[in-house]
Motif scaffolding. Structure first.
Motif, short mmCIF file in Angstrom:
data_model
loop_
_atom_site.label_atom_id
_atom_site.label_comp_id
_atom_site.label_asym_id
_atom_site.label_seq_id
_atom_site.Cartn_x
_atom_site.Cartn_y
_atom_site.Cartn_z
N SER A 30 -18.75 5.47 13.75
CA SER A 30 -18.46 4.78 12.49
C SER A 30 -17.79 5.72 11.49
CB SER A 30 -19.74 4.20 11.93
OG SER A 30 -19.50 3.54 10.73
N ARG A 31 -18.32 6.95 11.39
CA ARG A 31 -17.72 7.95 10.47
C ARG A 31 -16.30 8.29 10.92
NH1 ARG A 31 -22.96 10.25 10.62
NH2 ARG A 31 -22.28 11.78 12.16
N GLU A 32 -16.11 8.51 12.24
CA GLU A 32 -14.79 8.85 12.76
C GLU A 32 -13.81 7.70 12.52
OE1 GLU A 32 -15.26 9.89 16.86
OE2 GLU A 32 -16.07 11.87 16.40
N LYS A 33 -14.27 6.49 12.72
CA LYS A 33 -13.42 5.31 12.52
C LYS A 33 -12.98 5.21 11.07
CE LYS A 33 -13.47 0.29 13.18
NZ LYS A 33 -14.28 -0.84 13.63
N ALA A 34 -13.90 5.45 10.15
CA ALA A 34 -13.56 5.40 8.72
C ALA A 34 -12.52 6.46 8.39
CB ALA A 34 -14.81 5.60 7.88
N ASP A 35 -12.64 7.65 8.97
CA ASP A 35 -11.65 8.71 8.74
C ASP A 35 -10.27 8.31 9.29
OD1 ASP A 35 -13.57 10.29 7.53
OD2 ASP A 35 -13.96 11.49 9.34
N VAL A 36 -10.25 7.72 10.45
CA VAL A 36 -8.98 7.29 11.05
C VAL A 36 -8.34 6.21 10.20
CG1 VAL A 36 -7.97 6.10 13.04
CG2 VAL A 36 -9.59 7.96 13.40
N VAL A 37 -9.12 5.23 9.76
CA VAL A 37 -8.59 4.16 8.93
C VAL A 37 -8.01 4.73 7.64
CG1 VAL A 37 -9.22 2.12 7.57
CG2 VAL A 37 -10.03 2.35 9.92
N ASP A 38 -8.69 5.69 7.04
CA ASP A 38 -8.19 6.32 5.81
C ASP A 38 -6.86 7.01 6.06
OD1 ASP A 38 -10.36 5.42 4.33
OD2 ASP A 38 -11.48 7.32 4.51
N ARG A 39 -6.75 7.74 7.18
CA ARG A 39 -5.48 8.44 7.50
C ARG A 39 -4.36 7.43 7.75
NH1 ARG A 39 -8.70 11.67 11.14
NH2 ARG A 39 -7.58 10.70 12.85
N ILE A 40 -4.68 6.33 8.41
CA ILE A 40 -3.65 5.31 8.67
C ILE A 40 -3.18 4.69 7.36
CG2 ILE A 40 -3.27 3.02 9.68
CD1 ILE A 40 -5.12 3.91 12.00
N LYS A 41 -4.13 4.35 6.48
CA LYS A 41 -3.76 3.77 5.18
C LYS A 41 -2.89 4.73 4.39
CE LYS A 41 -7.74 0.72 4.47
NZ LYS A 41 -8.96 0.50 3.65
N GLU A 42 -3.22 6.00 4.44
CA GLU A 42 -2.44 7.02 3.72
C GLU A 42 -1.00 7.09 4.27
OE1 GLU A 42 -2.57 11.83 3.38
OE2 GLU A 42 -4.49 10.76 3.23
N ALA A 43 -0.87 7.05 5.60
CA ALA A 43 0.45 7.12 6.21
C ALA A 43 1.25 5.86 5.89
CB ALA A 43 0.32 7.29 7.73
N ILE A 44 0.60 4.70 5.88
CA ILE A 44 1.29 3.46 5.55
C ILE A 44 1.82 3.51 4.13
CG2 ILE A 44 0.89 0.99 5.08
CD1 ILE A 44 -0.95 0.97 7.56
N ALA A 45 0.99 3.98 3.22
CA ALA A 45 1.41 4.08 1.82
C ALA A 45 2.52 5.11 1.67
CB ALA A 45 0.22 4.45 0.94
N HIS A 46 2.41 6.24 2.35
CA HIS A 46 3.40 7.31 2.22
C HIS A 46 4.77 6.88 2.73
CE1 HIS A 46 4.99 11.39 2.10
NE2 HIS A 46 5.41 11.22 3.34
N TYR A 47 4.80 6.19 3.86
CA TYR A 47 6.06 5.79 4.47
C TYR A 47 6.50 4.38 4.10
CZ TYR A 47 5.67 10.01 7.25
OH TYR A 47 5.57 11.31 7.65
N GLY A 48 5.69 3.65 3.37
CA GLY A 48 6.05 2.30 2.97
C GLY A 48 6.17 1.35 4.14
N ILE A 49 5.30 1.47 5.10
CA ILE A 49 5.35 0.64 6.31
C ILE A 49 4.84 -0.76 5.99
CG2 ILE A 49 4.46 0.37 8.66
CD1 ILE A 49 4.16 3.44 8.72
N THR A 50 5.58 -1.77 6.45
CA THR A 50 5.18 -3.15 6.23
C THR A 50 4.38 -3.64 7.44
OG1 THR A 50 7.14 -4.10 7.26
CG2 THR A 50 7.26 -3.61 4.88
N ALA A 51 3.66 -4.74 7.26
CA ALA A 51 2.89 -5.30 8.36
C ALA A 51 3.82 -5.74 9.49
CB ALA A 51 2.06 -6.48 7.87
N ASP A 52 5.00 -6.25 9.14
CA ASP A 52 5.96 -6.68 10.16
C ASP A 52 6.43 -5.50 10.99
OD1 ASP A 52 7.42 -8.71 11.42
OD2 ASP A 52 9.22 -8.14 10.31
N GLU A 53 6.69 -4.37 10.33
CA GLU A 53 7.10 -3.17 11.06
C GLU A 53 5.96 -2.65 11.93
OE1 GLU A 53 10.23 -0.92 8.12
OE2 GLU A 53 8.12 -0.85 7.59
#
Length: 118
Positions: free
Chosen positions: A24-47
């Protein structure tokens, strides 16, 4: 020292709880890193998901639409005759040997004798 089954089951349950908490802790860390990358690169759900919303809409529409009529079965053409018995029965040489072919071989004919002359 012999352990009882109950002791081992308790240990397994404790270890499973520890594993679940760690995952659960590892999953939360992964989700946080993914959210950060999405925000940084401006990735859309379609992409990210390749138009998942469109597919879901199509599936829903297809499920509510009337079933399509089946196309009539198309009979595949038979193979070109390679063997014949002279009485009108033929075989392409593909698939299971027909009984007339096996009977002719048992009667002493060879496969070359049964070839269709061209």
């Amino acid at each position: 020292m012999a352990k009882s089954l109950q002791t081992l089951l308790k240990q397994i349950a404790q270890l499973q709880k520890q594993a679940d908490a760690l995952r659960s802790r590892e999953k939360a860390d992964v989700v946080d890193r993914i959210k950060e990358a999405i925000a940084h690169y401006g990735i859309t759900a379609d992409e990210l998901f390749g138009g998942t919303k469109v597919r879901a809409t199509r599936k829903r529409a297809a499920a509510t639409a009337a079933p399509k009529a089946r196309k009539p079965a198309v009979k595949k053409p038979g193979g070109v005759a390679k063997y014949t018995d002279g009485a009108g029965r033929t075989w392409s040489g593909v698939g299971k040997r027909p009984n007339w072919f096996k009977d002719a071989l048992a009667a002493g004919k060879t496969a070359e004798d049964l070839l269709v002359s061209r």
